[in-house]
Write an enzyme that holds these catalytic residues in place. Structure first.
Site, PDB file in Angstrom:
ATOM      1  CB  SER A   8     -55.086  27.604  74.244  1.00 36.95           C
ATOM      2  OG  SER A   8     -53.742  27.215  74.075  1.00 36.95           O
ATOM      3  CG  HIS A  33     -54.861  32.023  73.907  1.00 31.39           C
ATOM      4  ND1 HIS A  33     -54.773  33.294  74.417  1.00 31.39           N
ATOM      5  CD2 HIS A  33     -53.905  31.309  74.555  1.00 31.39           C
ATOM      6  CE1 HIS A  33     -53.822  33.353  75.327  1.00 31.39           C
ATOM      7  NE2 HIS A  33     -53.260  32.156  75.430  1.00 31.39           N
ATOM      8  CG  ASP A  35     -50.747  29.574  74.589  1.00 28.84           C
ATOM      9  OD1 ASP A  35     -50.710  30.629  75.230  1.00 28.84           O
ATOM     10  OD2 ASP A  35     -51.676  28.746  74.694  1.00 28.84           O
ATOM     11  CG  MET A  37     -44.932  28.478  75.286  1.00 26.53           C
ATOM     12  SD  MET A  37     -45.324  26.997  76.208  1.00 26.53           S
ATOM     13  CE  MET A  37     -47.047  27.289  76.590  1.00 26.53           C
ATOM     14  CG  HIS A  66     -50.025  34.084  76.211  1.00 26.67           C
ATOM     15  ND1 HIS A  66     -50.435  33.057  77.034  1.00 26.67           N
ATOM     16  CD2 HIS A  66     -49.170  34.842  76.947  1.00 26.67           C
ATOM     17  CE1 HIS A  66     -49.839  33.187  78.210  1.00 26.67           C
ATOM     18  NE2 HIS A  66     -49.072  34.247  78.177  1.00 26.67           N
ATOM     19  CG  MET A  68     -46.026  32.568  77.741  1.00 26.61           C
ATOM     20  SD  MET A  68     -46.942  31.026  77.845  1.00 26.61           S
ATOM     21  CE  MET A  68     -47.730  31.017  76.225  1.00 26.61           C
ATOM     22  CG  MET A 137     -50.466  33.819  83.023  1.00 24.99           C
ATOM     23  SD  MET A 137     -51.073  33.125  81.475  1.00 24.99           S
ATOM     24  CE  MET A 137     -50.742  31.370  81.706  1.00 24.99           C
ATOM     25  CG  ASP A 175     -53.856  31.286  79.229  1.00 24.95           C
ATOM     26  OD1 ASP A 175     -54.233  30.099  79.156  1.00 24.95           O
ATOM     27  OD2 ASP A 175     -52.912  31.756  78.550  1.00 24.95           O
TER      28      ASP A 175
HETATM   29  C1  DX5 Z   1     -50.146  28.008  79.342  1.00 26.60           C
HETATM   30  C2  DX5 Z   1     -50.820  28.636  78.147  1.00 26.60           C
HETATM   31  C3  DX5 Z   1     -52.260  28.355  78.058  1.00 26.60           C
HETATM   32  C4  DX5 Z   1     -52.617  26.901  77.931  1.00 26.60           C
HETATM   33  C5  DX5 Z   1     -53.909  26.689  78.635  1.00 26.60           C
HETATM   34  O1  DX5 Z   1     -48.864  28.493  79.448  1.00 26.60           O
HETATM   35  O2  DX5 Z   1     -50.652  30.042  78.162  1.00 26.60           O
HETATM   36  O3  DX5 Z   1     -52.888  29.140  77.051  1.00 26.60           O
HETATM   37  O4  DX5 Z   1     -52.749  26.471  76.620  1.00 26.60           O
HETATM   38  O5  DX5 Z   1     -54.193  25.339  78.603  1.00 26.60           O
HETATM   39  P1  DX5 Z   1     -55.326  24.695  79.501  1.00 26.60           P
HETATM   40  O6  DX5 Z   1     -56.622  25.365  79.124  1.00 26.60           O
HETATM   41  O7  DX5 Z   1     -55.265  23.263  79.141  1.00 26.60           O
HETATM   42  O8  DX5 Z   1     -54.963  24.976  80.946  1.00 26.60           O
HETATM   43 ZN    ZN Z   2     -51.868  31.338  76.798  1.00 24.50          ZN
END
Ligand code: DX5
Ligand code: ZN
Length: 220
Positions: A8, A33, A35, A37, A66, A68, A137, A175
């Protein structure tokens, strides 16, 4: 079982993101991956399609976006144009789950549905045959570096049963809080695709961390 490691970028050094992404692929990553947000669906703000487009030419591996974000649909075409291969979203963030899945596929991407720790798997009941990926998750979304929630193992087992019963090729991704010391147990519960942010980008040597993860997976 084919296992995939998906670092990620959330835990990468954003000041040199292109280099980070290339280094992690050279170290053996199967997928990136990505992310996204929005400071609305989750209490954090990261990156959008412009950044996806910027890293796209630097690597050959699939980019696993991903989302969010809420609402979801408006931004889907932008990520498809930016070179995303897989786009996943949370059912709570879409008013019309089936429509969002169709939208992602119309734009040429694989579609994934993401389950927060408190979100029941029944959202899969009527759409599983349209999905390419189920993402469980194992932390609440919003931040990297959180602790793996053990109940996710039960959810992975339940999701694995549903996927196997569907007889379709659907990836089961996990994840949050995935590390070298728990990845074997997570694989045993049924996951085949492993997101790891802090475990990989927080390590000095990406390659040896990914190799250790693969060695743990080989014990299955
Ligand atoms: C959290 C993200 C993850 C995050 C995971 O909201 O969706 O992808 O980066 O990070 P680690 O592996 O550090 O838990
Ligand atoms: Zn993620």
């Amino acid at each position: 079982m084919k296992y995939r490691i998906a670092p990620s970028i959330l835990s990468a050094n954003f000041a040199k993101l292109g280099e980070e992404v290339q280094n992690v692929v050279a170290a053996g990553a199967d997928i990136i991956h990505f992310d996204v947000m929005d400071n609305h669906y989750v209490p954090n703000l990261t990156v959008g399609p412009l950044v996806c487009e910027a890293i796209r030419p630097l690597v050959q591996v699939p980019i696993d976006v991903h989302l969010m974000v809420k609402p979801v649909d408006r931004i889907v075409p932008d990520f498809a144009r930016a070179g995303a291969n897989i786009i996943s979203f949370h059912p709570e963030a879409s008013e019309h789950i089936d429509r969002t899945i169709a939208l992602i596929k119309e734009h040429g991407c694989k579609a994934g549905l993401v389950f927060n720790p408190g979100t029941p798997l029944h959202y899969l009941d009527h759409v599983l045959d349209k999905l390419d990926l189920v993402l469980i998750m194992s932390v609440n979304p919003g931040f990297g570096g959180q602790k793996f929630i053990a109940e996710a193992l039960n959810k992975l087992r339940a999701a694995r049963q549903k996927i196997d019963a569907s007889n379709r090729e659907i990836w089961l991704e996990v994840d949050g809080g995935v590390k070298t010391d728990n990845i074997a147990a997570i694989a045993h519960a049924g996951a085949d695709t492993f997101v790891a942010g802090s475990a990989i980008f927080g390590a000095k040597d990406y390659k040896s961390t990914i190799n250790t993860m693969r060695a743990e997976l080989a014990k299955q």
